[in-house]
Design a protein around this motif. Structure first.
Motif, PDB file in Angstrom:
ATOM      1  N   TRP A  87       0.848  -1.185   0.000  1.00 56.76           N
ATOM      2  CA  TRP A  87       0.000   0.000   0.000  1.00 56.76           C
ATOM      3  C   TRP A  87       0.888   1.241   0.000  1.00 56.76           C
ATOM      4  O   TRP A  87       1.852   1.313   0.775  1.00 56.76           O
ATOM      5  CB  TRP A  87      -0.877   0.062   1.246  1.00 56.76           C
ATOM      6  N   GLY A  88       0.531   2.205  -0.798  1.00 57.50           N
ATOM      7  CA  GLY A  88       1.279   3.453  -0.794  1.00 57.50           C
ATOM      8  C   GLY A  88       0.807   4.408   0.282  1.00 57.50           C
ATOM      9  O   GLY A  88       1.598   5.178   0.846  1.00 57.50           O
ATOM     10  N   SER A  89      -0.472   4.401   0.596  1.00 57.29           N
ATOM     11  CA  SER A  89      -1.040   5.291   1.593  1.00 57.29           C
ATOM     12  C   SER A  89      -2.211   4.577   2.254  1.00 57.29           C
ATOM     13  O   SER A  89      -3.293   4.483   1.669  1.00 57.29           O
ATOM     14  CB  SER A  89      -1.491   6.601   0.949  1.00 57.29           C
ATOM     15  N   LEU A  90      -2.007   4.068   3.432  1.00 62.35           N
ATOM     16  CA  LEU A  90      -3.024   3.267   4.105  1.00 62.35           C
ATOM     17  C   LEU A  90      -4.189   4.111   4.586  1.00 62.35           C
ATOM     18  O   LEU A  90      -4.043   5.297   4.940  1.00 62.35           O
ATOM     19  CB  LEU A  90      -2.399   2.543   5.301  1.00 62.35           C
ATOM     20  N   LYS A  91      -5.355   3.465   4.607  1.00 63.86           N
ATOM     21  CA  LYS A  91      -6.570   4.067   5.151  1.00 63.86           C
ATOM     22  C   LYS A  91      -7.066   3.181   6.285  1.00 63.86           C
ATOM     23  O   LYS A  91      -6.741   1.981   6.337  1.00 63.86           O
ATOM     24  CB  LYS A  91      -7.632   4.192   4.070  1.00 63.86           C
ATOM     25  N   ALA A  92      -7.886   3.746   7.141  1.00 58.27           N
ATOM     26  CA  ALA A  92      -8.463   2.947   8.224  1.00 58.27           C
ATOM     27  C   ALA A  92      -9.228   1.741   7.680  1.00 58.27           C
ATOM     28  O   ALA A  92      -9.249   0.671   8.284  1.00 58.27           O
ATOM     29  CB  ALA A  92      -9.370   3.811   9.097  1.00 58.27           C
ATOM     30  N   SER A  93      -9.821   1.914   6.517  1.00 58.57           N
ATOM     31  CA  SER A  93     -10.603   0.831   5.908  1.00 58.57           C
ATOM     32  C   SER A  93      -9.733  -0.308   5.367  1.00 58.57           C
ATOM     33  O   SER A  93     -10.260  -1.335   4.930  1.00 58.57           O
ATOM     34  CB  SER A  93     -11.477   1.375   4.784  1.00 58.57           C
ATOM     35  N   ASP A  94      -8.415  -0.141   5.400  1.00 62.02           N
ATOM     36  CA  ASP A  94      -7.509  -1.234   5.015  1.00 62.02           C
ATOM     37  C   ASP A  94      -7.263  -2.195   6.176  1.00 62.02           C
ATOM     38  O   ASP A  94      -6.587  -3.217   5.994  1.00 62.02           O
ATOM     39  CB  ASP A  94      -6.168  -0.677   4.521  1.00 62.02           C
ATOM     40  N   THR A  95      -7.790  -1.862   7.350  1.00 69.08           N
ATOM     41  CA  THR A  95      -7.665  -2.758   8.496  1.00 69.08           C
ATOM     42  C   THR A  95      -8.337  -4.087   8.177  1.00 69.08           C
ATOM     43  O   THR A  95      -9.542  -4.135   7.890  1.00 69.08           O
ATOM     44  CB  THR A  95      -8.308  -2.127   9.745  1.00 69.08           C
ATOM     45  N   ALA A  96      -7.565  -5.150   8.212  1.00 69.23           N
ATOM     46  CA  ALA A  96      -8.073  -6.461   7.818  1.00 69.23           C
ATOM     47  C   ALA A  96      -7.007  -7.525   8.051  1.00 69.23           C
ATOM     48  O   ALA A  96      -5.845  -7.215   8.333  1.00 69.23           O
ATOM     49  CB  ALA A  96      -8.463  -6.464   6.331  1.00 69.23           C
ATOM     50  N   LEU A  97      -7.432  -8.759   7.903  1.00 68.50           N
ATOM     51  CA  LEU A  97      -6.521  -9.901   7.856  1.00 68.50           C
ATOM     52  C   LEU A  97      -6.287 -10.221   6.383  1.00 68.50           C
ATOM     53  O   LEU A  97      -7.254 -10.332   5.609  1.00 68.50           O
ATOM     54  CB  LEU A  97      -7.153 -11.087   8.567  1.00 68.50           C
ATOM     55  N   TYR A  98      -5.048 -10.311   6.001  1.00 67.10           N
ATOM     56  CA  TYR A  98      -4.697 -10.572   4.608  1.00 67.10           C
ATOM     57  C   TYR A  98      -4.030 -11.940   4.507  1.00 67.10           C
ATOM     58  O   TYR A  98      -3.052 -12.228   5.203  1.00 67.10           O
ATOM     59  CB  TYR A  98      -3.757  -9.491   4.075  1.00 67.10           C
ATOM     60  N   TYR A  99      -4.594 -12.772   3.639  1.00 68.92           N
ATOM     61  CA  TYR A  99      -4.034 -14.096   3.372  1.00 68.92           C
ATOM     62  C   TYR A  99      -3.381 -14.111   1.994  1.00 68.92           C
ATOM     63  O   TYR A  99      -3.900 -13.511   1.048  1.00 68.92           O
ATOM     64  CB  TYR A  99      -5.136 -15.156   3.341  1.00 68.92           C
ATOM     65  N   CYS A 100      -2.280 -14.835   1.879  1.00 68.61           N
ATOM     66  CA  CYS A 100      -1.811 -15.220   0.558  1.00 68.61           C
ATOM     67  C   CYS A 100      -2.184 -16.690   0.352  1.00 68.61           C
ATOM     68  O   CYS A 100      -2.372 -17.437   1.313  1.00 68.61           O
ATOM     69  CB  CYS A 100      -0.311 -15.012   0.385  1.00 68.61           C
ATOM     70  N   ALA A 101      -2.329 -17.069  -0.904  1.00 76.52           N
ATOM     71  CA  ALA A 101      -2.691 -18.441  -1.245  1.00 76.52           C
ATOM     72  C   ALA A 101      -2.021 -18.791  -2.567  1.00 76.52           C
ATOM     73  O   ALA A 101      -1.808 -17.918  -3.413  1.00 76.52           O
ATOM     74  CB  ALA A 101      -4.202 -18.596  -1.350  1.00 76.52           C
ATOM     75  N   ALA A 102      -1.711 -20.063  -2.738  1.00 80.53           N
ATOM     76  CA  ALA A 102      -1.071 -20.522  -3.968  1.00 80.53           C
ATOM     77  C   ALA A 102      -2.008 -21.445  -4.733  1.00 80.53           C
ATOM     78  O   ALA A 102      -2.689 -22.292  -4.140  1.00 80.53           O
ATOM     79  CB  ALA A 102       0.230 -21.256  -3.654  1.00 80.53           C
TER      80      ALA A 102
END
Lengths: 124, 109
Positions: free
Chosen positions: A87-102
């Motif tokens: 992210w270049g400029s985070l927002k409060a709405s970017d609050t989350a759990l992020y998964y990667c998957a293959a």
């Protein structure tokens, strides 16, 4: 078996930049990082799963879901079998759990291998 | 992007009940529909791919059906460990810009 290990949880302020990672290991014989697409999936607090986009580390082809186009950048360094979400400029709405998957490179392959998730908290 | 509409969004049922969850695609996705189970604090787990192909190790009480735009996940006799949130995922697109349904939270009655 393929394992994906994600970077640790992050706490950031609005407007800050961030790059989280997903490192692959445990490739079966004949397979390597270039044998897979790496996808990123978002899960906001108490909400469902959202497919953000994918990268093919072999040729760096990258595609984004419409909702995430222009909001994040997906990249990969095949020399260290690692994919990134930035992210270049985070927002409060970017609050989350992020998964990667293959998932495999064939049409119709499913995300069968998942990272443990990286929690990103954006708060002033 | 293909849109996926999953229903119901939540439901309550009892151990031993037969449960069906439905997923509808905004366009024909052939048989490329997967079902995932997610328990609180856990990573999603694939149960079914290609509409009806059960992942190794998944109990046979889980089954999937459908093609085109309408798909179902059926649990024939609910067990205590089945109470979780279920998501459908269309895996038809290439490059793989897939789409999840909104999820169905299955709770104990």
């Amino acid at each position: 078996e393929l394992q994906l290990v994600q970077s640790r949880a992050e706490v950031k302020k609005p407007g800050e930049s961030l790059k989280i990672s997903c490192k692959a290991s445990g490739f079966s014989p004949g397979y390597n990082f270039k044998s897979y697409w790496i996808a990123w999936v978002r899960q906001m607090p108490g909400k469902g799963l959202e497919w953000m986009g994918v990268i093919s580390p072999g040729d760096s082809e990258t595609k984004y879901s419409l909702s995430f186009q222009g909001q994040v950048t997906i990249s990969a360094d095949k020399s260290i079998s690692t994919a990134y979400l930035e992210w270049g400029s985070l927002k409060a709405s970017d609050t989350a759990l992020y998964y990667c998957a293959a998932l495999g490179l064939m049409v119709g392959d499913t995300p069968d291998y998942w990272g443990q998730g990286t929690l990103v908290t954006v708060s002033s | 992007d293909i849109q996926m509409t999953q229903s119901p969004s939540a439901m309550s049922a009892s151990v031993g009940d037969r449960v069906t969850i439905t997923c509808r695609a905004s366009q024909d996705i052939n048989i490329y529909l997967a079902w995932f189970q997610q328990k609180p604090g856990k990573v999603p787990k694939r149960l079914i791919s290609a509409a009806s192909s059960l992942q190794s190790g998944v109990p046979s009480r889980f089954s999937g059906s459908g093609s085109g735009t309408v798909f179902t996940l059926t649990i024939s006799s609910l067990q205590p460990e089945d109470f979780a949130t279920y998501y459908c995922l269309q895996h038809n697109s290439y490059p793989p810009i897939y789409t999840f349904g909104q999820g169905t939270k299955l709770e104990i009655k």
